[in-house]
Design an enzyme around this catalytic site. Structure first.
Site, mmCIF file in Angstrom:
data_model
loop_
_atom_site.group_PDB
_atom_site.id
_atom_site.type_symbol
_atom_site.label_atom_id
_atom_site.label_comp_id
_atom_site.label_asym_id
_atom_site.label_seq_id
_atom_site.Cartn_x
_atom_site.Cartn_y
_atom_site.Cartn_z
ATOM 1 N N CYS A 7 0.641 -0.759 0.139
ATOM 2 C CA CYS A 7 0.022 -0.253 0.219
ATOM 3 C C CYS A 7 1.219 1.712 -0.477
ATOM 4 C CB CYS A 7 -0.792 0.036 1.406
ATOM 5 S SG CYS A 7 -2.411 1.222 1.499
ATOM 6 N N THR A 8 0.153 2.696 -0.390
ATOM 7 C CA THR A 8 0.969 3.453 0.287
ATOM 8 C C THR A 8 1.636 3.393 1.359
ATOM 9 O OG1 THR A 8 0.130 4.339 -1.710
ATOM 10 C CG2 THR A 8 0.792 6.035 -0.377
ATOM 11 N N GLY A 9 1.100 3.999 2.426
ATOM 12 C CA GLY A 9 1.168 4.222 3.832
ATOM 13 C C GLY A 9 1.656 2.847 4.546
ATOM 14 N N ASN A 10 0.826 2.003 4.267
ATOM 15 C CA ASN A 10 1.103 0.889 4.973
ATOM 16 C C ASN A 10 0.877 0.663 6.573
ATOM 17 O OD1 ASN A 10 3.816 -1.660 6.391
ATOM 18 N ND2 ASN A 10 2.268 -2.115 5.153
ATOM 19 N N SER A 11 -0.184 1.493 6.725
ATOM 20 C CA SER A 11 -1.111 2.128 7.993
ATOM 21 C C SER A 11 -1.928 1.374 8.515
ATOM 22 C CB SER A 11 -0.593 3.400 7.723
ATOM 23 O OG SER A 11 -1.912 3.912 7.342
ATOM 24 N N ARG A 13 -4.906 -0.262 5.143
ATOM 25 C CA ARG A 13 -5.657 -1.348 4.223
ATOM 26 C C ARG A 13 -4.355 -2.335 4.016
ATOM 27 N NH1 ARG A 13 -6.427 2.205 -0.611
ATOM 28 N NH2 ARG A 13 -4.380 3.442 0.561
ATOM 29 N N SER A 14 -3.453 -2.507 3.936
ATOM 30 C CA SER A 14 -2.252 -3.853 4.090
ATOM 31 C C SER A 14 -2.541 -4.127 5.292
ATOM 32 C CB SER A 14 -0.813 -2.939 3.317
ATOM 33 O OG SER A 14 -0.507 -2.256 4.079
ATOM 34 N N ASP A 62 6.028 -0.794 7.557
ATOM 35 C CA ASP A 62 7.678 -0.886 6.613
ATOM 36 C C ASP A 62 7.739 -0.155 5.355
ATOM 37 O OD1 ASP A 62 9.150 -2.564 9.407
ATOM 38 O OD2 ASP A 62 8.019 -4.101 8.329
ATOM 39 N N CYS A 79 -3.775 -0.447 -3.141
ATOM 40 C CA CYS A 79 -4.807 1.321 -3.940
ATOM 41 C C CYS A 79 -3.458 1.412 -4.576
ATOM 42 C CB CYS A 79 -3.713 1.981 -2.433
ATOM 43 S SG CYS A 79 -1.642 1.999 -2.061
ATOM 44 N N CYS A 86 4.662 0.810 -7.341
ATOM 45 C CA CYS A 86 5.347 -0.619 -7.516
ATOM 46 C C CYS A 86 6.552 -0.512 -8.319
ATOM 47 C CB CYS A 86 4.466 -1.526 -7.788
ATOM 48 S SG CYS A 86 5.045 -3.217 -6.802
ATOM 49 N N ASP A 103 -9.919 4.176 0.408
ATOM 50 C CA ASP A 103 -8.955 4.150 1.690
ATOM 51 C C ASP A 103 -9.351 4.795 2.805
ATOM 52 O OD1 ASP A 103 -7.129 4.891 3.769
ATOM 53 O OD2 ASP A 103 -5.740 6.077 2.909
#
Length: 142
Positions: A7-11, A13-14, A62, A79, A86, A103
Site C-alpha cells: 500500500c502507499t502508507g502501510n498503515s 489496508r495492507s 515498513d 491501493c 510499485c 482508503d
C-alpha cells in the site's frame, strides 16, 4: 508461500489484508509494506481488526525497500498509489496482483460515518483476501 502486500502508507489496508491472510493460514509467510511507509499503524485499523478478532497492533509499518531483494510468490497492491509506484522486483515475483480498496483514512464526516467506512473496507478486504486464499489453496492442491 511468501506473500507481500503493498500500500502507499502501510498503515491501514495492507495491514488489514496482512492480518486476515495470516488468520486464514498460519503457514503463510505474509508481510506488508508501503511505497511511502508512514512508520505507524492507523489506530482505527487496529481497532476494527480487533473487533473482528484479529490483533494487528504488533505489526510494523515498513518500507517496501526492506523487501526488494527477497523472492515472493505473490506481491499484491491494495491501493492505486502503490500500484502506480510499485517498484520492479525484476523476476523475483512469481505473481503480481492488484486488489484495490478505498482508503478509509480519507473518510470525512461524523465519527459514526468514519467508523462505518473502516468497517466497510475491512469487510471488503476480508472477503477479497479469503477468496484469494481459497484460489491459491486450490491451485496448490492441483
Amino acid at each position: 508461500m511468501k506473500i507481500l502486500i503493498l500500500c502507499t502508507g502501510n498503515s491501514c489496508r495492507s495491514q488489514m489484508a496482512h492480518g486476515f491472510l495470516q488468520s486464514f493460514d498460519a503457514a503463510l509467510d505474509v508481510h506488508s509494506a508501503g511505497t511511502k511507509a508512514s512508520g505507524k499503524l492507523n489506530p482505527k485499523a487496529v481497532e476494527v481488526m480487533k473487533d473482528a478478532g484479529i490483533d494487528i497492533s504488533h505489526h510494523t509499518s515498513d518500507s517496501v525497500d526492506k523487501y526488494l531483494n527477497d523472492e515472493w510468490d505473490y506481491v499484491i497492491t491494495v491501493c492505486g498509489g502503490a500500484k502506480e509506484t510499485c517498484p520492479m522486483f525484476s523476476g523475483k515475483v512469481k505473481h503480481q496482483l492488484h486488489i484495490g480498496f478505498d482508503d478509509p483514512s480519507d473518510a470525512e464526516g461524523t465519527p459514526e460515518f468514519i467508523q462505518s467506512e473502516f468497517i466497510r473496507v475491512r469487510d471488503q478486504i476480508k472477503e477479497a483476501f479469503y477468496n484469494f486464499y481459497l484460489q491459491i489453496k486450490k491451485e496448490n492442491e492441483q
